[in-house]
Design an enzyme around this catalytic site. Structure first.
Site, PDB file in Angstrom:
ATOM      1  CD1 TRP A 104     -15.374  10.770   5.001  1.00  0.00           C
ATOM      2  CD2 TRP A 104     -15.594   8.847   5.720  1.00  0.00           C
ATOM      3  NE1 TRP A 104     -16.208  10.934   6.207  1.00  0.00           N
ATOM      4  CE2 TRP A 104     -16.349   9.150   6.505  1.00  0.00           C
ATOM      5  CE3 TRP A 104     -15.896   7.372   5.814  1.00  0.00           C
ATOM      6  CZ2 TRP A 104     -17.069   8.960   7.740  1.00  0.00           C
ATOM      7  CZ3 TRP A 104     -16.360   6.968   7.007  1.00  0.00           C
ATOM      8  CH2 TRP A 104     -17.248   7.710   7.875  1.00  0.00           C
ATOM      9  CG  ASP A 174     -17.179   8.055  -0.833  1.00  0.00           C
ATOM     10  OD1 ASP A 174     -18.572   8.695  -1.177  1.00  0.00           O
ATOM     11  OD2 ASP A 174     -17.001   7.815   0.201  1.00  0.00           O
ATOM     12  CE  LYS A 198     -22.385  11.552   4.593  1.00  0.00           C
ATOM     13  NZ  LYS A 198     -22.042  11.998   5.664  1.00  0.00           N
TER      14      LYS A 198
HETATM   15  N1  PMP Z   1     -17.701   8.310   2.659  1.00  0.00           N
HETATM   16  C1  PMP Z   1     -18.102   9.573   3.212  1.00  0.00           C
HETATM   17  C2  PMP Z   1     -17.537  10.667   1.871  1.00  0.00           C
HETATM   18  C3  PMP Z   1     -18.620   9.988   3.911  1.00  0.00           C
HETATM   19  O1  PMP Z   1     -18.856  11.276   4.478  1.00  0.00           O
HETATM   20  C4  PMP Z   1     -19.370   8.990   4.662  1.00  0.00           C
HETATM   21  C5  PMP Z   1     -20.138   9.025   6.247  1.00  0.00           C
HETATM   22  N2  PMP Z   1     -19.981  10.106   6.806  1.00  0.00           N
HETATM   23  C6  PMP Z   1     -19.179   7.622   4.307  1.00  0.00           C
HETATM   24  C7  PMP Z   1     -18.458   7.360   3.240  1.00  0.00           C
HETATM   25  C8  PMP Z   1     -19.614   6.459   5.182  1.00  0.00           C
HETATM   26  O2  PMP Z   1     -20.945   6.335   5.093  1.00  0.00           O
HETATM   27  P1  PMP Z   1     -21.674   5.288   5.839  1.00  0.00           P
HETATM   28  O3  PMP Z   1     -21.896   5.531   7.142  1.00  0.00           O
HETATM   29  O4  PMP Z   1     -23.124   5.412   5.032  1.00  0.00           O
HETATM   30  O5  PMP Z   1     -21.306   3.934   5.586  1.00  0.00           O
END
Ligand code: PMP
Length: 365
Positions: A104, A174, A198
């Site tokens: 991520w 994040d 989450k």
């Molecule tokens: N950052 C992290 C740490 C994630 O786990 C995720 C989704 N699994 C995201 C960003 C992306 O999130 P979204 O699908 O809401 O854009």
């Protein structure tokens, strides 16, 4: 009620049962309102109270100081991968630093490149993101617009235990997959943000906690929806807010305050749940191999492999038979990933622990 499994999904993920029960109870009409949350205006007094309560619950749980704004937007965490560089690199700032510790933060850095010079201050790729940097291993640019990291990498299951030191450069985090799982010192951050799906609610909502002085960096030339300052001035109601996810966030944060007793208690529970699984991994003589190095193990996403793909498939099948679902690891890591967010009850993790012990014993024979 239809039967509920133990759902180890990485997200959207398990929600607290009392929250689901309240949503269900009030779905035809909110008490005294005569209409449901799905049907009322985002400008109604009822919704103003709901979003106000969600924000004050968050402020209480995280002790968010007054010099921080709380935004509740759509677009998921991924929109923040672009909104953050677009807004924070304003005012002549051209560079930013990223700690790349997993998928991520890597995706976030790939997006930042479009807006300015993006330095990868540390990259965990050589060991397939199984560890985090130790202080001193990264070199930060003191003139950077911000330093970015992900507190918990959902796919690899590595989690920072404390914030990296960024000096006077605003720290951007994040926290999508460990938001509200433990107390954090908000004052250490320029921006702390998380998608909701989450630990905080359903998909469709991202919470952004931003230090107010940083709002001045947002240029008037940015498209309106992508401008943090516009959302802060409008208190997240510049356009139609994601009303249902915000309502559920309000209930989840109420549950954290009233039922759980706050984030320190939540953390203790989360730590105990994660320990149940890591203890089995550590005592398995290598049968279960954890992906993350022990010092960086995530309390939220426990990633591990079995000796073969065949055993992994058998494990997943056996788990499903015992009502434990969504345990398949992400394809980039393989094996098993057990996401054990706030709302996963201890009994669900105990059930998985017992099955891990039983499965290994039967495979040894
Ligand atoms: N950052 C992290 C740490 C994630 O786990 C995720 C989704 N699994 C995201 C960003 C992306 O999130 P979204 O699908 O809401 O854009």
């Amino acid at each position: 009620m239809n039967k509920r499994d133990y759902n180890f999904s990485a997200g959207p993920a398990v929600l607290p049962e009392p929250v689901l029960a309240e949503v269900q109870r009030d779905l035809m009409a909110l008490p005294g309102v005569g209409a449901s949350i799905l049907e009322i205006s985002h400008r109604s007094k009822t919704f103003e109270d709901i979003i106000g309560q969600a924000e004050s619950n968050l402020r209480q749980l995280l002790a968010i100081p007054d010099n921080y704004a709380v935004l509740m937007l759509q677009g998921g965490a991924r929109l923040q991968f672009s909104m953050i560089p677009m807004n924070l690199m304003g005012g002549g700032r051209r560079t930013c630093d990223y700690l790349v510790t997993g998928s991520w933060s890597k995706y976030a850095a790939q997006e930042a490149v479009k807006f300015g010079e993006t330095r990868v201050a540390w990259d965990g790729k050589p060991t397939n993101y199984d560890r985090l940097p130790t202080p001193g291993e990264w070199r930060l640019d003191p003139k950077a617009a911000y330093v970015y990291y992900a507190s918990n990498e959902t796919i690899q299951g590595v989690q920072f235990s404390t914030e990296p030191e960024s000096g006077d450069v605003p720290l951007v985090c994040d926290a999508s997959s460990d938001f509200l799982s433990r107390p954090v010192d908000v004052q250490k951050y320029g921006i702390l943000y998380a998608c909701a799906q989450k630990n905080a609610g359903p998909a469709g909502l991202t919470v952004i906690i931003i230090r107010k002085d940083l709002l001045e960096r947002s240029s008037d030339r940015l498209p309106g929806y992508l401008n943090f300052q516009i959302h802060a001035e409008a208190q997240s109601l510049w356009n139609t807010a994601p009303t249902f996810p915000i309502y559920v966030l309000m209930l989840v944060t109420k549950w954290l305050i009233a039922d759980v007793g706050g984030l320190a208690k939540m953390e203790a529970q989360n730590r105990a749940k994660a320990k149940l699984l890591y203890d089995v991994i550590d005592a398995s003589g290598g049968f279960y191999a954890g992906h993350a190095q022990p010092s960086c193990r995530s309390m939220m996403n426990v990633s591990f492999r079995l000796p073969s793909d065949e055993l992994t498939a058998q494990f997943l099948h056996g788990a499903e038979e015992r009502s434990m679902t969504d345990l398949k690891g992400h394809r980039s890591v393989g094996g098993i990933r057990a996401s054990i967010y706030n709302a996963m009850p201890v009994v669900g993790v105990e059930r998985l622990r017992d099955f891990m012990l039983e499965f290994r014993e039967n495979s040894d024979e």
